[in-house]
Structures are given as structure tokens and as C-alpha cells.
Design a protein around this motif. Sequence first.
Motif, mmCIF file in Angstrom:
data_model
loop_
_atom_site.group_PDB
_atom_site.id
_atom_site.type_symbol
_atom_site.label_atom_id
_atom_site.label_comp_id
_atom_site.label_asym_id
_atom_site.label_seq_id
_atom_site.Cartn_x
_atom_site.Cartn_y
_atom_site.Cartn_z
ATOM 1 N N ASN A 107 0.837 -1.199 0.000
ATOM 2 C CA ASN A 107 0.000 0.000 0.000
ATOM 3 C C ASN A 107 0.870 1.247 0.000
ATOM 4 O O ASN A 107 1.933 1.275 0.635
ATOM 5 C CB ASN A 107 -0.892 -0.001 1.243
ATOM 6 C CG ASN A 107 -1.813 1.206 1.296
ATOM 7 O OD1 ASN A 107 -2.546 1.477 0.346
ATOM 8 N ND2 ASN A 107 -1.769 1.950 2.401
ATOM 9 N N LEU A 108 0.438 2.280 -0.729
ATOM 10 C CA LEU A 108 1.085 3.590 -0.682
ATOM 11 C C LEU A 108 0.240 4.514 0.180
ATOM 12 O O LEU A 108 -0.953 4.705 -0.086
ATOM 13 C CB LEU A 108 1.240 4.189 -2.086
ATOM 14 C CG LEU A 108 2.599 3.938 -2.750
ATOM 15 C CD1 LEU A 108 2.702 2.489 -3.168
ATOM 16 C CD2 LEU A 108 2.783 4.846 -3.947
ATOM 17 N N HIS A 109 0.882 5.095 1.180
ATOM 18 C CA HIS A 109 0.201 5.931 2.175
ATOM 19 C C HIS A 109 0.935 7.257 2.241
ATOM 20 O O HIS A 109 2.137 7.294 2.533
ATOM 21 C CB HIS A 109 0.250 5.211 3.529
ATOM 22 C CG HIS A 109 -0.381 5.957 4.655
ATOM 23 N ND1 HIS A 109 -1.737 6.020 4.837
ATOM 24 C CD2 HIS A 109 0.172 6.665 5.683
ATOM 25 C CE1 HIS A 109 -1.994 6.725 5.925
ATOM 26 N NE2 HIS A 109 -0.864 7.136 6.463
ATOM 27 N N ASN A 110 0.232 8.374 1.971
ATOM 28 C CA ASN A 110 0.930 9.661 1.946
ATOM 29 C C ASN A 110 0.969 10.310 3.336
ATOM 30 O O ASN A 110 0.474 11.409 3.554
ATOM 31 C CB ASN A 110 0.340 10.603 0.891
ATOM 32 C CG ASN A 110 -1.125 10.915 1.115
ATOM 33 O OD1 ASN A 110 -1.806 10.231 1.857
ATOM 34 N ND2 ASN A 110 -1.609 11.951 0.448
ATOM 35 N N CYS B 43 -7.203 7.491 7.428
ATOM 36 C CA CYS B 43 -7.654 8.193 6.219
ATOM 37 C C CYS B 43 -7.115 9.617 6.127
ATOM 38 O O CYS B 43 -7.006 10.312 7.132
ATOM 39 C CB CYS B 43 -9.177 8.262 6.202
ATOM 40 S SG CYS B 43 -9.984 6.660 6.154
ATOM 41 N N GLN B 44 -6.812 10.025 4.921
ATOM 42 C CA GLN B 44 -6.463 11.412 4.587
ATOM 43 C C GLN B 44 -5.448 12.013 5.566
ATOM 44 O O GLN B 44 -5.722 13.015 6.234
ATOM 45 C CB GLN B 44 -7.733 12.265 4.533
ATOM 46 C CG GLN B 44 -8.713 11.791 3.484
ATOM 47 C CD GLN B 44 -9.980 12.639 3.427
ATOM 48 O OE1 GLN B 44 -9.952 13.825 3.717
ATOM 49 N NE2 GLN B 44 -11.085 12.024 3.053
ATOM 50 N N PRO B 45 -4.276 11.419 5.664
ATOM 51 C CA PRO B 45 -3.279 11.899 6.633
ATOM 52 C C PRO B 45 -2.791 13.318 6.386
ATOM 53 O O PRO B 45 -2.289 13.957 7.305
ATOM 54 C CB PRO B 45 -2.135 10.892 6.492
ATOM 55 C CG PRO B 45 -2.307 10.300 5.127
ATOM 56 C CD PRO B 45 -3.774 10.267 4.892
ATOM 57 N N ILE B 46 -2.936 13.832 5.154
ATOM 58 C CA ILE B 46 -2.505 15.214 4.882
ATOM 59 C C ILE B 46 -3.217 16.187 5.819
ATOM 60 O O ILE B 46 -2.606 17.119 6.365
ATOM 61 C CB ILE B 46 -2.767 15.586 3.409
ATOM 62 C CG1 ILE B 46 -1.838 14.794 2.473
ATOM 63 C CG2 ILE B 46 -2.587 17.087 3.182
ATOM 64 C CD1 ILE B 46 -0.374 15.155 2.576
ATOM 65 N N THR C 164 4.794 6.619 1.937
ATOM 66 C CA THR C 164 5.276 5.393 2.567
ATOM 67 C C THR C 164 4.718 4.174 1.855
ATOM 68 O O THR C 164 3.496 4.013 1.749
ATOM 69 C CB THR C 164 4.866 5.345 4.053
ATOM 70 O OG1 THR C 164 5.311 6.537 4.705
ATOM 71 C CG2 THR C 164 5.474 4.142 4.741
ATOM 72 N N LEU C 165 5.612 3.321 1.367
ATOM 73 C CA LEU C 165 5.215 2.041 0.789
ATOM 74 C C LEU C 165 5.376 0.981 1.870
ATOM 75 O O LEU C 165 6.460 0.805 2.422
ATOM 76 C CB LEU C 165 6.102 1.702 -0.415
ATOM 77 C CG LEU C 165 5.850 0.342 -1.075
ATOM 78 C CD1 LEU C 165 4.461 0.280 -1.695
ATOM 79 C CD2 LEU C 165 6.914 0.042 -2.128
#
Length: 249
Positions: free
Chosen positions: A136-139, A148-151, A165-166
Motif C-alpha cells: 500500500n502507498l500511504h501519503n 484516512c487522509q493523513p494530509i 510510505t510504501l
Amino acid sequence: MKIGLFIVDDIFIKDQIIVFLNLVSSLGLDIRDFHIFIKQPRKNNRLTNEYRDIRFPAKYYIEKIQILIMRKMLTTKLASRWVRISNESTIHQIDSINSSTTVTLLSEQEIDIGFFINFDEIVKNDTLLKIKRTFNLHNGLLPNYRGCQPIVWQMLNNEKISLMTLHVMTTSIDDGDIVFECPFNINYKKGVFLNNVQSFKSIPSTLIFGLRKILYCTAPFTRQDQYKIQTQYFKRPSAQDTRKVYFKG
């Protein structure tokens, strides 16, 4: 080898997938090794109504117009390039990642490595079992910002830099071993939408170097509990949470 890319139908994501697929020859791979699984973005009527009922500052509406213009321009620019990608790789349109039709499709395709990229559904165990290795790719920073939606949460917490983050995908949310981390800046002169788009530009590098590690490196991945950092899980941000971002910067 079959490599699956699981994405929502978003022009900003497609743009970065095109960049990535133009680089895969450096890993000894061919674009024909890739299967792209595309679904429509999930609708959340409750959240849509919540956004409609709250008054945002002007910065929010200006940014929405900017994003709309960027989408239209990018859609026109990438039309022919996406046709080429469609001709050289295999495209699958799916309804839901956990539907019986998708699970059957995955059983038939026998995907060796699957990457979920800014995906908007929780992937159930029955689906995961149909892919040999899943990532999974997680920003967002892990294990600091699971969910969800870490930005949004990173901006509310005044983070200046983050990571695409992969990580290994498991049945728990964002808790698998970390394969590769690619940094990107968080710009407080911009809002949530533009910072998300900025983070997507890290996707090609993260996939290339992450895939290089997956295919050719014998060293183990990094367990998240090896970080001396408190693990935190964040729920999906509300309209009020997002609104707070636009009063910062």
C-alpha cells in the motif's frame, strides 16, 4: 510476472502512473507486465452534505477552482498518453475491490505483486489472499499517522515534511512493514487539495525504488514497531477538521 496497480479513477493519479510506467524498463520490466485495476471514487453523501453546510474561507473555494482547472488541463494533455498505456498494459474496470466479481477476476489473473495507490476502500482478507504479495502507498508518516487522509491531520499538527510510505498490506489499517519512504514537503501556503496533489508526485519514485527493493533486495523490511514513535490512528477527517486547515498558514 504480473504486477497489479490498484487506483481510483483520478487524473492526478493517472498522471503519476504514466510517469512510473515510463521508468519500469530500468528494473528489467515491461509495461506489458502490468495490470491496472481502476474503480470510481467512493461517494460519501453524509460527508458531502456536511461540506455543503459549512462555510469555508475564500482560500478553500479558490483552491477548488484551481484543482478543477488543473484537472481539465491535465485530462486533455494526458488523453493520448493514457490510450497508449491502455494499449500496452491491461486495464480492468472494477466496481468494488471486495465484490465477488473483483475477487473472481483476481483469482483468474493470478497477480504476483499488487500495489494499492491512494485507494479509498478497506481491502478485506478474502481479497488480499488472491494476490501473492500486496503493498500500500500511504501519503503520511508511519506509524504516526495511520488512517484516512493523513494530509489533513499532518497539517493540523504543523508537520513541515512527510513521506510517501510504501508498506506491506495487512488486514489491519496501515500497520505492515515499511518497504520504502519518499519525502515530500507540506506547503502551508496551499491547502489540503494542492498538498495532496503535491504528495502524488512522489508516487513514481516510491514505486520504482520500492519495487527494486521488493524484487532484488534480500534485507528484511522495517517493522513499524522498530520506530521509537507512538503509533496513532486517525479517523476520516470531518468537514470541520478540513476547515481548520484553511485558517492556518
